[in-house]
Design an enzyme around this catalytic site. Structure first.
Site, PDB file in Angstrom:
ATOM      1  N   ARG A  66       0.876  -1.022   0.042  1.00 16.60           N
ATOM      2  CA  ARG A  66      -0.050  -0.010  -0.056  1.00 16.60           C
ATOM      3  C   ARG A  66       0.897   1.445   0.027  1.00 16.60           C
ATOM      4  O   ARG A  66       0.364   2.389  -0.606  1.00 16.60           O
ATOM      5  CB  ARG A  66      -0.738  -0.025   1.226  1.00 16.60           C
ATOM      6  CG  ARG A  66      -2.271   0.680   1.081  1.00 16.60           C
ATOM      7  CD  ARG A  66      -3.144   0.253   0.017  1.00 16.60           C
ATOM      8  NE  ARG A  66      -4.283   1.114  -0.189  1.00 16.60           N
ATOM      9  CZ  ARG A  66      -5.067   1.002  -1.196  1.00 16.60           C
ATOM     10  NH1 ARG A  66      -5.155  -0.098  -1.778  1.00 16.60           N
ATOM     11  NH2 ARG A  66      -5.867   2.115  -1.332  1.00 16.60           N
ATOM     12  N   LEU A  94      -8.102   8.001   0.172  1.00 21.22           N
ATOM     13  CA  LEU A  94      -6.796   8.835   0.104  1.00 21.22           C
ATOM     14  C   LEU A  94      -5.997   8.772   1.338  1.00 21.22           C
ATOM     15  O   LEU A  94      -6.414   8.894   2.221  1.00 21.22           O
ATOM     16  CB  LEU A  94      -7.023  10.186  -0.509  1.00 21.22           C
ATOM     17  CG  LEU A  94      -7.815  10.576  -1.720  1.00 21.22           C
ATOM     18  CD1 LEU A  94      -7.568  12.273  -1.641  1.00 21.22           C
ATOM     19  CD2 LEU A  94      -6.930  10.101  -2.644  1.00 21.22           C
ATOM     20  N   HIS A 110     -20.722  13.155  -3.824  1.00 23.49           N
ATOM     21  CA  HIS A 110     -21.299  12.070  -3.354  1.00 23.49           C
ATOM     22  C   HIS A 110     -22.700  11.998  -3.482  1.00 23.49           C
ATOM     23  O   HIS A 110     -23.409  13.072  -3.713  1.00 23.49           O
ATOM     24  CB  HIS A 110     -21.171  12.076  -1.515  1.00 23.49           C
ATOM     25  CG  HIS A 110     -21.538  11.055  -0.880  1.00 23.49           C
ATOM     26  ND1 HIS A 110     -20.958   9.702  -0.906  1.00 23.49           N
ATOM     27  CD2 HIS A 110     -22.952  10.838  -0.421  1.00 23.49           C
ATOM     28  CE1 HIS A 110     -21.841   9.099  -0.215  1.00 23.49           C
ATOM     29  NE2 HIS A 110     -22.858   9.471   0.191  1.00 23.49           N
TER      30      HIS A 110
END
Ligand code: GRF
Length: 202
Positions: A66, A94, A110
């Site tokens: 990651r 993020l 959203h």
């Protein structure tokens, strides 16, 4: 000129709305300098290429861990020195470093009226399923600044959309996109590009 990087994961209809608005004058003083997808197969990448925009895939699958992915994502952003990062259906949480680096310069769309039907796990069709389960008569979409939380940043624009009898999550999702998302996301970018909105969050 506001330099914008758009981050996407899927079909890219919100990206298309931004591209079209830049082309037809709905958004002024703005250049889309790069589109980044975490998903190599995202049709959004094709939309970017079709519009002659630099399109790049940064997929977690292609990095050892990651941390390496996060670093590559930050580099892909920094390379283009954006004034604004637009998350248009970007299904990656993020990393904090990116949020810190671009504080008040990242916005997200959203598909509900925040603070309803938002937060962890509320993405895609689930948002509309939950709205229908609850029986709300009005839903909509929200453009907001991105902070460390999930859908918690300062609200920039919202637009309401009616829920109709017989709606399925798919039908409602489509109406919310057409009537709200594709309208307020370009509008928010245009406002930022023309200094009609600033964030006072620190
Ligand atoms: C939109 O509903 C957006 O609000 C959500 O993901 C969807 C992206 O659709 N976060 P598209 O890729 O822009 O077509």
């Amino acid at each position: 000129m506001l330099k914008v990087v758009v981050c996407v994961s899927g079909g890219g209809t919100n990206l298309q709305a931004i591209i079209d608005a830049v082309a037809n004058g709905g958004i002024t003083n703005t250049e889309i300098v790069r589109v980044i997808s975490n998903n190599r197969n995202a049709y959004a990448l094709k939309r970017a290429e079709n519009a002659g925009i630099d399109a790049l895939c940064v997929s977690p699958k292609e990095y050892a861990d990651r941390e390496a992915f996060n670093e590559a994502l930050l580099e892909a952003l920094q390379e283009k020195e954006p004034d604004l990062i637009v998350l248009a259906g970007f299904l990656v949480v993020l990393p904090e470093q990116i949020i810190h680096t671009y504080r008040n310069r990242i916005i997200n769309i959203h598909p509900s009226l925040i603070p309803s039907f938002c937060g962890k796990g509320f993405y895609g069709l689930t948002v509309h399923e939950k709205a229908l389960e609850k029986g709300v008569k009005v839903t909509g979409a929200t453009v907001h600044f991105v902070d460390e939380g999930t859908d918690t940043g300062k609200i920039i624009l919202q637009k309401a959309v009616n829920v109709e009898d017989g709606d399925t999550p798919e039908i409602l999702q489509k109406r919310v996109m057409e009537q709200a998302e594709w309208v307020i996301l370009p509008q928010a970018i245009n406002m930022i590009a023309n200094n009609k909105i600033t964030s006072d969050i620190n």
